[in-house]
Design a protein around this motif. Structure first.
Motif, PDB file in Angstrom:
ATOM      1  N   PRO A   5       0.588  10.038  -5.060  1.00 42.47           N
ATOM      2  CA  PRO A   5       0.031   8.753  -4.418  1.00 42.47           C
ATOM      3  C   PRO A   5      -0.578   7.711  -5.131  1.00 42.47           C
ATOM      4  CG  PRO A   5      -0.908  10.367  -3.456  1.00 42.47           C
ATOM      5  CD  PRO A   5      -0.165  11.193  -4.095  1.00 42.47           C
ATOM      6  N   LEU A   6      -1.482   8.063  -5.952  1.00 45.25           N
ATOM      7  CA  LEU A   6      -2.028   7.255  -6.835  1.00 45.25           C
ATOM      8  C   LEU A   6      -1.373   6.604  -7.766  1.00 45.25           C
ATOM      9  CD1 LEU A   6      -5.180   6.590  -6.320  1.00 45.25           C
ATOM     10  CD2 LEU A   6      -4.399   8.451  -5.245  1.00 45.25           C
ATOM     11  N   GLU A   7      -0.453   7.088  -8.507  1.00 40.88           N
ATOM     12  CA  GLU A   7       0.488   6.536  -9.434  1.00 40.88           C
ATOM     13  C   GLU A   7       1.436   5.498  -8.521  1.00 40.88           C
ATOM     14  OE1 GLU A   7       2.912   9.504 -11.051  1.00 40.88           O
ATOM     15  OE2 GLU A   7       1.232  10.704 -11.983  1.00 40.88           O
ATOM     16  N   PHE A   8       1.916   5.808  -7.261  1.00 42.89           N
ATOM     17  CA  PHE A   8       2.587   4.772  -6.561  1.00 42.89           C
ATOM     18  C   PHE A   8       1.617   3.515  -6.202  1.00 42.89           C
ATOM     19  CE2 PHE A   8       3.123   2.732  -2.289  1.00 42.89           C
ATOM     20  CZ  PHE A   8       4.573   2.606  -2.348  1.00 42.89           C
ATOM     21  N   LEU A   9       0.408   3.972  -5.972  1.00 43.59           N
ATOM     22  CA  LEU A   9      -0.694   2.542  -5.831  1.00 43.59           C
ATOM     23  C   LEU A   9      -0.843   1.751  -6.990  1.00 43.59           C
ATOM     24  CD1 LEU A   9      -2.671   1.301  -4.093  1.00 43.59           C
ATOM     25  CD2 LEU A   9      -4.454   2.794  -4.753  1.00 43.59           C
ATOM     26  N   ALA A  10      -0.967   2.594  -8.264  1.00 43.91           N
ATOM     27  CA  ALA A  10      -0.868   1.826  -9.585  1.00 43.91           C
ATOM     28  C   ALA A  10       0.029   0.921  -9.856  1.00 43.91           C
ATOM     29  CB  ALA A  10      -1.285   2.801 -10.633  1.00 43.91           C
ATOM     30  N   ARG A  11       1.536   1.298  -9.547  1.00 43.26           N
ATOM     31  CA  ARG A  11       2.515   0.539  -9.677  1.00 43.26           C
ATOM     32  C   ARG A  11       2.755  -0.465  -8.606  1.00 43.26           C
ATOM     33  NH1 ARG A  11       5.273   5.516  -9.647  1.00 43.26           N
ATOM     34  NH2 ARG A  11       6.289   4.892  -7.501  1.00 43.26           N
ATOM     35  N   ARG A  12       2.114  -0.306  -7.227  1.00 43.89           N
ATOM     36  CA  ARG A  12       1.989  -1.270  -6.477  1.00 43.89           C
ATOM     37  C   ARG A  12       1.215  -2.438  -7.007  1.00 43.89           C
ATOM     38  NH1 ARG A  12       2.478  -1.758  -0.365  1.00 43.89           N
ATOM     39  NH2 ARG A  12       0.850  -3.219   0.393  1.00 43.89           N
ATOM     40  N   LEU A  13       0.010  -1.988  -7.518  1.00 46.88           N
ATOM     41  CA  LEU A  13      -0.915  -3.065  -7.910  1.00 46.88           C
ATOM     42  C   LEU A  13      -0.636  -3.861  -8.971  1.00 46.88           C
ATOM     43  CD1 LEU A  13      -4.598  -1.062  -7.328  1.00 46.88           C
ATOM     44  CD2 LEU A  13      -3.321  -2.870  -5.730  1.00 46.88           C
ATOM     45  N   SER A  14       0.289  -3.194  -9.952  1.00 44.74           N
ATOM     46  CA  SER A  14       0.867  -3.544 -11.026  1.00 44.74           C
ATOM     47  C   SER A  14       1.805  -4.918 -10.871  1.00 44.74           C
ATOM     48  CB  SER A  14       1.524  -2.629 -11.937  1.00 44.74           C
ATOM     49  OG  SER A  14       0.496  -1.861 -12.500  1.00 44.74           O
ATOM     50  N   ASP A  23      -5.956   0.180 -17.392  1.00 46.28           N
ATOM     51  CA  ASP A  23      -5.902   0.177 -15.722  1.00 46.28           C
ATOM     52  C   ASP A  23      -5.412   0.916 -14.889  1.00 46.28           C
ATOM     53  OD1 ASP A  23      -7.575  -2.235 -16.179  1.00 46.28           O
ATOM     54  OD2 ASP A  23      -5.960  -3.691 -16.224  1.00 46.28           O
ATOM     55  N   VAL A  24      -3.930   1.190 -15.207  1.00 46.13           N
ATOM     56  CA  VAL A  24      -3.094   2.080 -14.530  1.00 46.13           C
ATOM     57  C   VAL A  24      -3.840   3.566 -14.470  1.00 46.13           C
ATOM     58  CG1 VAL A  24      -0.807   3.219 -14.482  1.00 46.13           C
ATOM     59  CG2 VAL A  24      -1.129   0.813 -14.893  1.00 46.13           C
ATOM     60  N   ALA A  25      -4.229   3.969 -15.682  1.00 46.67           N
ATOM     61  CA  ALA A  25      -5.008   5.100 -15.892  1.00 46.67           C
ATOM     62  C   ALA A  25      -6.033   5.362 -14.776  1.00 46.67           C
ATOM     63  CB  ALA A  25      -5.189   5.678 -17.151  1.00 46.67           C
ATOM     64  N   ALA A  26      -6.872   4.215 -14.722  1.00 39.96           N
ATOM     65  CA  ALA A  26      -8.032   4.176 -13.772  1.00 39.96           C
ATOM     66  C   ALA A  26      -7.761   4.443 -12.365  1.00 39.96           C
ATOM     67  CB  ALA A  26      -8.889   3.118 -14.316  1.00 39.96           C
ATOM     68  N   VAL A  27      -6.767   3.933 -11.929  1.00 43.60           N
ATOM     69  CA  VAL A  27      -6.363   3.945 -10.653  1.00 43.60           C
ATOM     70  C   VAL A  27      -5.638   5.273 -10.357  1.00 43.60           C
ATOM     71  CG1 VAL A  27      -4.585   3.014  -8.837  1.00 43.60           C
ATOM     72  CG2 VAL A  27      -5.969   1.241 -10.314  1.00 43.60           C
ATOM     73  N   SER A  28      -5.040   5.494 -11.393  1.00 40.99           N
ATOM     74  CA  SER A  28      -4.257   6.972 -11.024  1.00 40.99           C
ATOM     75  C   SER A  28      -5.060   7.982 -11.061  1.00 40.99           C
ATOM     76  CB  SER A  28      -3.031   7.266 -12.038  1.00 40.99           C
ATOM     77  OG  SER A  28      -2.074   6.284 -12.209  1.00 40.99           O
ATOM     78  N   SER A  29      -6.178   7.942 -11.460  1.00 43.61           N
ATOM     79  CA  SER A  29      -7.325   9.156 -11.546  1.00 43.61           C
ATOM     80  C   SER A  29      -8.541   8.886 -10.458  1.00 43.61           C
ATOM     81  CB  SER A  29      -7.901   9.140 -12.858  1.00 43.61           C
ATOM     82  OG  SER A  29      -8.645   7.952 -13.324  1.00 43.61           O
ATOM     83  N   LEU A  30      -8.573   8.056  -9.667  1.00 43.95           N
ATOM     84  CA  LEU A  30      -9.034   7.831  -8.471  1.00 43.95           C
ATOM     85  C   LEU A  30      -9.544   9.133  -7.763  1.00 43.95           C
ATOM     86  CD1 LEU A  30      -8.507   4.213  -7.423  1.00 43.95           C
ATOM     87  CD2 LEU A  30     -10.706   4.899  -8.357  1.00 43.95           C
ATOM     88  N   PRO A  31     -10.574   9.568  -7.426  1.00 46.61           N
ATOM     89  CA  PRO A  31     -10.778  10.760  -6.752  1.00 46.61           C
ATOM     90  C   PRO A  31     -10.021  10.469  -5.168  1.00 46.61           C
ATOM     91  CG  PRO A  31     -12.694  10.037  -7.497  1.00 46.61           C
ATOM     92  CD  PRO A  31     -12.217   9.096  -7.742  1.00 46.61           C
TER      93      PRO A  31
END
Length: 258
Positions: A5-14, A23-31
């Motif tokens: 779901p965090l990869e999905f969020l990263a794409r949405r924010l992009s 930035d994408v890696a930072a979002v995807s790695s959020l706890p």
């Protein structure tokens, strides 16, 4: 939705702001923790400190609401797949409204402090989250107009248009038929009407050939007609910054239209 779901969020924010690979890696790695939330469960309660996480909707639908001192409820927005449910309180100490599950939800609970840190440390992510909040505010303004200045028929038509468009944008549905997981009482709380008035209005829209209703299932029979009836202009949804893939003309979304 992606397996993460965090990869999905990263794409949405992009889609809202240009994010770098870091930035994408930072979002995807959020706890975060993925869990199921039962229908009617409160995710945020007015007057309480925000929880230590912000919930990202993976599937299902939620709603925001406020209560009067006598317990009358006003639903102020609906939220579905891809929406972050407590972004409004990311930097506030006390919740000023409640968020409740309308249906069973699958959510990713993202650590609130970590999300705050990444928003402050990475301007592009902060900008994307800011746009998320601005789009939410735009929707609230439209809902105020809907309840304050449109008649009952237009209010119901407008909310049906919004739900259909947002479900398409979130790639939940592809046809003109969708499931509306709201009771007549809940629709009334969203539009400032009694459940009896909602029932009569839905039947009138169906009798006029604008919609077809079978239980919780709604089919848009005349898109242009219901759009005119509801005074619906999707500008307030800012789809260009929310769902750039959503490129077809609105009149082409539904196979049956006037």
């Amino acid at each position: 939705m992606s397996s993460s779901p965090l990869e999905f969020l990263a794409r949405r924010l992009s889609q809202r702001a240009p994010l770098s690979e870091d930035d994408v890696a930072a979002v995807s790695s959020l706890p975060h923790t993925v869990r199921i939330v039962h229908a009617a469960t409160y995710l945020v309660r007015e007057g309480e400190p925000p929880k230590p996480y912000c919930a990202l909707v993976i599937s299902g639908m939620a709603f925001r609401h406020k209560l009067t001192v006598l317990g009358a409820r006003q639903i102020v927005s609906l939220h579905l797949r891809g929406d972050i449910l407590d972004l409004q309180h990311l930097f506030l100490n006390i919740a000023d409204h409640s968020v409740q599950a309308l249906t069973e939800l699958d959510v990713a609970e993202i650590d609130r402090e970590a999300l705050r840190e990444v928003a402050l440390a990475r301007p592009a992510i902060g900008q994307a989250l800011w746009i998320e909040g601005l789009v939410d505010a735009s929707i609230y303004r439209e809902w105020v107009l809907n309840v304050g200045r449109r008649d009952a028929r237009a209010r119901i038509a407008h909310i049906l248009c919004e739900i259909a468009i947002r479900m398409h944008a979130a790639e939940i549905i592809e046809a003109e038929r969708f499931q509306l997981p709201m009771t007549q009482e809940q629709l009334g709380d969203a539009t400032g009407l009694t459940s009896v008035h909602v029932n009569r209005t839905m039947k009138a829209l169906a009798a006029d050939g604008l919609i077809e209703q079978a239980g919780r299932w709604i089919s848009i029979r005349d898109w242009n007609g219901i759009r005119r009836e509801g005074d619906f202009n999707p500008l307030y949804l800012h789809l260009d910054q929310v769902a750039p893939h959503f490129g077809r003309p609105l009149s082409a979304l539904f196979s049956r239209r006037g």
